[in-house]
Design a protein around this motif. Structure first.
Motif, mmCIF file in Angstrom:
data_model
loop_
_atom_site.group_PDB
_atom_site.id
_atom_site.type_symbol
_atom_site.label_atom_id
_atom_site.label_comp_id
_atom_site.label_asym_id
_atom_site.label_seq_id
_atom_site.Cartn_x
_atom_site.Cartn_y
_atom_site.Cartn_z
ATOM 1 N N ARG A 5 0.838 -1.197 0.000
ATOM 2 C CA ARG A 5 0.000 0.000 0.000
ATOM 3 C C ARG A 5 0.875 1.251 0.000
ATOM 4 O O ARG A 5 1.977 1.246 0.535
ATOM 5 N N PHE A 6 0.334 2.308 -0.576
ATOM 6 C CA PHE A 6 1.052 3.577 -0.687
ATOM 7 C C PHE A 6 0.228 4.696 -0.076
ATOM 8 O O PHE A 6 -0.997 4.611 -0.025
ATOM 9 N N THR A 7 0.914 5.749 0.357
ATOM 10 C CA THR A 7 0.192 6.934 0.815
ATOM 11 C C THR A 7 -0.322 7.678 -0.414
ATOM 12 O O THR A 7 0.171 7.493 -1.538
ATOM 13 N N ILE A 8 -1.292 8.546 -0.214
ATOM 14 C CA ILE A 8 -1.903 9.299 -1.309
ATOM 15 C C ILE A 8 -0.834 10.109 -2.046
ATOM 16 O O ILE A 8 0.030 10.725 -1.432
ATOM 17 N N ASN A 9 -0.909 10.092 -3.362
ATOM 18 C CA ASN A 9 -0.016 10.847 -4.259
ATOM 19 C C ASN A 9 1.451 10.443 -4.130
ATOM 20 O O ASN A 9 2.333 11.247 -4.413
ATOM 21 N N SER A 10 1.728 9.226 -3.711
ATOM 22 C CA SER A 10 3.112 8.797 -3.532
ATOM 23 C C SER A 10 3.343 7.430 -4.161
ATOM 24 O O SER A 10 2.464 6.569 -4.129
ATOM 25 N N ALA A 11 4.539 7.260 -4.706
ATOM 26 C CA ALA A 11 4.955 5.960 -5.222
ATOM 27 C C ALA A 11 6.069 5.382 -4.358
ATOM 28 O O ALA A 11 6.633 4.335 -4.675
ATOM 29 N N LYS A 12 6.378 6.062 -3.270
ATOM 30 C CA LYS A 12 7.438 5.607 -2.372
ATOM 31 C C LYS A 12 6.921 4.464 -1.496
ATOM 32 O O LYS A 12 5.839 4.546 -0.914
ATOM 33 N N ARG A 59 4.268 3.302 -9.153
ATOM 34 C CA ARG A 59 4.108 2.391 -8.018
ATOM 35 C C ARG A 59 4.493 0.968 -8.405
ATOM 36 O O ARG A 59 5.246 0.298 -7.699
ATOM 37 N N ALA A 60 3.961 0.500 -9.518
ATOM 38 C CA ALA A 60 4.278 -0.859 -9.964
ATOM 39 C C ALA A 60 5.767 -0.994 -10.259
ATOM 40 O O ALA A 60 6.398 -1.989 -9.884
ATOM 41 N N GLN A 61 6.358 0.017 -10.893
ATOM 42 C CA GLN A 61 7.779 -0.029 -11.220
ATOM 43 C C GLN A 61 8.630 -0.051 -9.956
ATOM 44 O O GLN A 61 9.630 -0.765 -9.879
ATOM 45 N N ASN A 62 8.247 0.722 -8.933
ATOM 46 C CA ASN A 62 9.007 0.727 -7.679
ATOM 47 C C ASN A 62 8.953 -0.626 -6.986
ATOM 48 O O ASN A 62 9.957 -1.099 -6.459
#
Length: 97
Positions: A5-12, A59-62
């Protein structure tokens, strides 16, 4: 299979979510013939469709980048650890020197 899961507007990938990435990597090591599809998602209520598509891709790439590095590093680390363990011995003196 674990979900990252990610925080809103983040791909980290947060440190808390790295546990899920590690679990996926462990599963992949235990199932070497399995194929995995990494899907990136974004909240449809936040941002434009174009923005969300790019965010989902990042996100998928990270996750892919961390997984490929983690699986490689785990394999390399375990191989090195086995070799390193063969090189160590223990010595006890019974006193403080």
């Amino acid at each position: 299979m674990s979900t990252v899961r990610f925080t809103i507007n983040s791909a980290k990938i947060s440190s808390m979510e790295m546990v899920n990435v590690y679990n996926i990597a462990q599963w992949m090591k235990a199932n070497p013939d399995a194929n995995v599809v990494i899907k990136g998602y974004a909240d449809k209520d936040t941002g434009t469709a174009a923005y969300n598509l790019k965010l989902s891709e990042r996100r998928a790439q990270n996750v892919y980048n961390v997984l490929t590095n983690t699986v490689f590093l785990l394999t390399a680390f375990l191989s090195r650890l086995r070799v390193a363990l063969l090189r160590f011995t223990t010595l006890t003196t019974g006193t403080v020197s």
